[in-house]
Design a protein around this motif. Structure first.
Motif, PDB file in Angstrom:
ATOM      1  N   ALA A 159      -0.296  20.206  19.074  1.00  0.00           N
ATOM      2  CA  ALA A 159       0.263  20.034  20.150  1.00  0.00           C
ATOM      3  C   ALA A 159       2.207  19.211  20.003  1.00  0.00           C
ATOM      4  N   PHE A 160       2.684  19.287  18.583  1.00  0.00           N
ATOM      5  CA  PHE A 160       3.762  19.300  18.032  1.00  0.00           C
ATOM      6  C   PHE A 160       4.611  20.326  17.308  1.00  0.00           C
ATOM      7  N   PRO A 161       5.980  21.071  16.933  1.00  0.00           N
ATOM      8  CA  PRO A 161       6.386  22.354  16.700  1.00  0.00           C
ATOM      9  C   PRO A 161       6.999  21.857  15.155  1.00  0.00           C
ATOM     10  N   HIS A 162       6.866  20.838  14.816  1.00  0.00           N
ATOM     11  CA  HIS A 162       7.539  20.477  13.896  1.00  0.00           C
ATOM     12  C   HIS A 162       6.114  19.079  13.444  1.00  0.00           C
ATOM     13  N   VAL A 163       6.094  19.442  11.515  1.00  0.00           N
ATOM     14  CA  VAL A 163       5.063  18.907  10.900  1.00  0.00           C
ATOM     15  C   VAL A 163       5.209  18.510  10.114  1.00  0.00           C
ATOM     16  N   LEU A 164       5.178  17.849   8.878  1.00  0.00           N
ATOM     17  CA  LEU A 164       5.495  17.220   7.766  1.00  0.00           C
ATOM     18  C   LEU A 164       3.825  16.973   7.314  1.00  0.00           C
ATOM     19  N   LEU A 165       3.668  16.575   5.806  1.00  0.00           N
ATOM     20  CA  LEU A 165       2.294  16.098   5.116  1.00  0.00           C
ATOM     21  C   LEU A 165       2.967  15.327   4.079  1.00  0.00           C
ATOM     22  N   LEU A 166       2.719  13.829   3.720  1.00  0.00           N
ATOM     23  CA  LEU A 166       3.020  12.869   2.755  1.00  0.00           C
ATOM     24  C   LEU A 166       1.548  12.526   1.842  1.00  0.00           C
ATOM     25  N   ALA A 167       1.367  12.649   0.497  1.00  0.00           N
ATOM     26  CA  ALA A 167      -0.020  12.977  -0.157  1.00  0.00           C
ATOM     27  C   ALA A 167       0.066  12.558  -1.467  1.00  0.00           C
TER      28      ALA A 167
ATOM     29  N   GLN B 160      12.919  12.479  21.270  1.00  0.00           N
ATOM     30  CA  GLN B 160      12.791  13.069  19.905  1.00  0.00           C
ATOM     31  C   GLN B 160      12.383  11.721  18.844  1.00  0.00           C
ATOM     32  N   GLY B 161      11.058  11.622  19.696  1.00  0.00           N
ATOM     33  CA  GLY B 161       9.654  10.162  19.343  1.00  0.00           C
ATOM     34  C   GLY B 161       9.320  11.309  17.874  1.00  0.00           C
ATOM     35  N   THR B 162       8.660   9.940  17.617  1.00  0.00           N
ATOM     36  CA  THR B 162       8.035  10.646  16.364  1.00  0.00           C
ATOM     37  C   THR B 162       7.152  10.095  16.048  1.00  0.00           C
ATOM     38  N   TYR B 163       5.666  11.068  15.833  1.00  0.00           N
ATOM     39  CA  TYR B 163       4.520  10.730  15.445  1.00  0.00           C
ATOM     40  C   TYR B 163       3.617  10.678  14.296  1.00  0.00           C
ATOM     41  N   LEU B 164       2.744   9.021  14.300  1.00  0.00           N
ATOM     42  CA  LEU B 164       2.851   8.988  12.212  1.00  0.00           C
ATOM     43  C   LEU B 164       1.002   9.062  12.633  1.00  0.00           C
ATOM     44  N   ALA B 165       0.531   9.228  10.839  1.00  0.00           N
ATOM     45  CA  ALA B 165      -1.049   9.342  11.267  1.00  0.00           C
ATOM     46  C   ALA B 165      -1.470   9.126   9.921  1.00  0.00           C
ATOM     47  N   ASN B 166      -2.131   8.464   9.473  1.00  0.00           N
ATOM     48  CA  ASN B 166      -2.433   7.943   8.252  1.00  0.00           C
ATOM     49  C   ASN B 166      -3.906   8.621   8.479  1.00  0.00           C
ATOM     50  N   ILE B 167      -5.043   9.700   7.929  1.00  0.00           N
ATOM     51  CA  ILE B 167      -6.270   9.822   7.819  1.00  0.00           C
ATOM     52  C   ILE B 167      -6.444  10.067   5.801  1.00  0.00           C
ATOM     53  N   THR B 168      -8.219   9.460   6.112  1.00  0.00           N
ATOM     54  CA  THR B 168      -8.281   9.617   4.276  1.00  0.00           C
ATOM     55  C   THR B 168      -9.213  11.091   3.839  1.00  0.00           C
ATOM     56  N   ASP B 169      -9.211  11.382   2.743  1.00  0.00           N
ATOM     57  CA  ASP B 169     -10.026  12.798   2.609  1.00  0.00           C
ATOM     58  C   ASP B 169     -10.317  12.744   1.169  1.00  0.00           C
ATOM     59  N   GLY B 170     -10.719  13.597   1.413  1.00  0.00           N
ATOM     60  CA  GLY B 170     -11.720  13.919  -0.492  1.00  0.00           C
ATOM     61  C   GLY B 170     -11.749  15.745  -0.642  1.00  0.00           C
TER      62      GLY B 170
ATOM     63  N   PHE C  29       0.574  -1.341   0.528  1.00  0.00           N
ATOM     64  CA  PHE C  29       0.023  -0.226  -0.115  1.00  0.00           C
ATOM     65  C   PHE C  29       1.122   1.470  -0.188  1.00  0.00           C
ATOM     66  N   ASP C  30       0.704   2.293  -0.341  1.00  0.00           N
ATOM     67  CA  ASP C  30       0.969   3.670  -1.150  1.00  0.00           C
ATOM     68  C   ASP C  30       1.676   4.064   0.161  1.00  0.00           C
ATOM     69  N   TYR C  31       0.185   4.209   1.636  1.00  0.00           N
ATOM     70  CA  TYR C  31       0.713   4.832   2.422  1.00  0.00           C
ATOM     71  C   TYR C  31       1.965   4.432   3.200  1.00  0.00           C
ATOM     72  N   ILE C  32       1.272   3.185   3.577  1.00  0.00           N
ATOM     73  CA  ILE C  32       2.040   2.234   4.386  1.00  0.00           C
ATOM     74  C   ILE C  32       4.202   2.523   4.132  1.00  0.00           C
ATOM     75  N   ARG C  33       3.912   2.189   2.409  1.00  0.00           N
ATOM     76  CA  ARG C  33       5.189   2.848   2.089  1.00  0.00           C
ATOM     77  C   ARG C  33       5.841   4.567   2.534  1.00  0.00           C
ATOM     78  N   ARG C  34       4.592   5.222   2.689  1.00  0.00           N
ATOM     79  CA  ARG C  34       4.910   6.361   2.760  1.00  0.00           C
ATOM     80  C   ARG C  34       5.221   6.551   4.663  1.00  0.00           C
ATOM     81  N   PHE C  35       5.064   5.542   5.104  1.00  0.00           N
ATOM     82  CA  PHE C  35       5.064   5.069   7.085  1.00  0.00           C
ATOM     83  C   PHE C  35       6.665   4.933   6.594  1.00  0.00           C
ATOM     84  N   GLY C  36       7.082   4.146   6.017  1.00  0.00           N
ATOM     85  CA  GLY C  36       8.007   3.155   5.553  1.00  0.00           C
ATOM     86  C   GLY C  36       9.420   4.554   5.697  1.00  0.00           C
ATOM     87  N   ASP C  37       8.632   5.669   4.938  1.00  0.00           N
ATOM     88  CA  ASP C  37      10.087   6.892   4.684  1.00  0.00           C
ATOM     89  C   ASP C  37      10.263   7.814   5.223  1.00  0.00           C
TER      90      ASP C  37
END
Length: 283
Positions: A200-208, A174-184, A55-63
């Motif tokens: 909640a976090f000072p550093h955030v990025l988005l992959l899509a 130095q921990g990392t939070y990951l989340a998968n959501i869906t939207d249109g 799955f593409d989104y799981i690959r993004r988690f892996g990245d």
């Protein structure tokens, strides 16, 4: 003396808490399996090669995970299904200790029986995500992954500011939070979730996928957040050169995307978006 050989996974349909699960073999790979619930794909695992992420989104988690500091991880997963990502972490980061919270006991039993859950360092507990989060100690995890869906709908209580702040406390500095959501179209839920993460976090990025970001199609969006800077440039390079490229949005561009959206809260959470029926099998 003869020994009885343990049977392998068997295709079939099985009742589970949130519907009817189906286990189906991938004809293109000798020991890979797709797990779906009510026709909605939940997990894909290759038992011979746990580093294969379909799955593409799981690959993004892996990245993202591949660019975290080297070594074993203390990981907490909210939502497990067939435990694709825990299998990947166990294979790529030996010595990791992982805990999965999943609310569907019948689905976990199905996975344990047919796909196996004897993964080094892995424990699975039957509980909903918010209850599970409340049991964890502060500063106890290097990685926290939110990927909890009921059929095709996000478990919305995990996306609120209250839940996100609870998750942030569990992470180490130095921990990392990951989340998968869906939207249109318009990304209304994603924008509010982004505003939540910024609280909640000072550093955030988005992959899509670029088409998802433009609102041209419904799809997955992967968010990464941390108390400390993320390896954004390296992640962006990896995702841009992937077979199915994804955009990495961060900094001012991400602030612009959030615009004037308000954080999600326990008292103000719209129903998460549901995919159109013609693409349900993709998620």
């Amino acid at each position: 003396m003869s020994r009885t050989r343990k049977p392998g996974p068997l295709p079939g349909r099985h009742p589970v808490r949130f519907g009817t699960a189906e286990l189906r073999r991938d004809d293109d790979r000798s020991n890979a399996w797709l797990l779906s619930v009510d026709g909605v794909a939940q997990s894909y695992v290759d038992l011979d090669n746990p580093t294969h992420l379909e799955f593409d989104y799981i690959r993004r988690f892996g990245d993202v995970i591949d660019h975290l500091p080297q070594g074993p991880l203390e990981a907490l997963h909210i939502g497990g299904a067939a435990c694709t990502l825990p299998r990947y972490i166990a294979a790529t980061r030996p010595g990791s200790r992982q805990l999965v919270f999943d609310a569907d006991a019948e689905l976990v039993d199905l996975v344990r029986t047919h796909l196996g859950l004897k993964i080094p360092g892995l424990r699975v507990r039957i509980t909903d995500g918010r209850t599970g989060l409340a049991t964890r100690h502060e500063n106890s995890a290097d990685l926290l992954v939110i990927d909890a869906f009921e059929r095709a709908t996000l478990a919305a209580t995990l996306a609120t500011l209250e839940a996100t702040r609870a998750a942030a406390k569990i992470l180490r500095p130095q921990g990392t939070y990951l989340a998968n959501i869906t939207d249109g179209a318009g990304l209304p839920f994603a924008r509010r979730f982004l505003a939540t993460l910024h609280e909640a976090f000072p550093h955030v990025l988005l992959l899509a996928d670029p088409a998802v970001l433009r609102g041209r199609r419904f799809g997955n969006l992967v968010f990464a957040a941390s108390p400390t800077p993320l390896p954004t440039a390296k992640i962006a390079t990896r995702t841009a050169s992937a077979p199915f490229p994804a955009r990495c949005i961060h900094g001012p561009d991400l602030q612009k995307l959030a615009a004037k959206a308000h954080p999600l809260t326990d008292t103000d959470t719209p129903h998460p978006p549901t995919p159109p029926k013609d693409i349900l099998g993709l998620f």
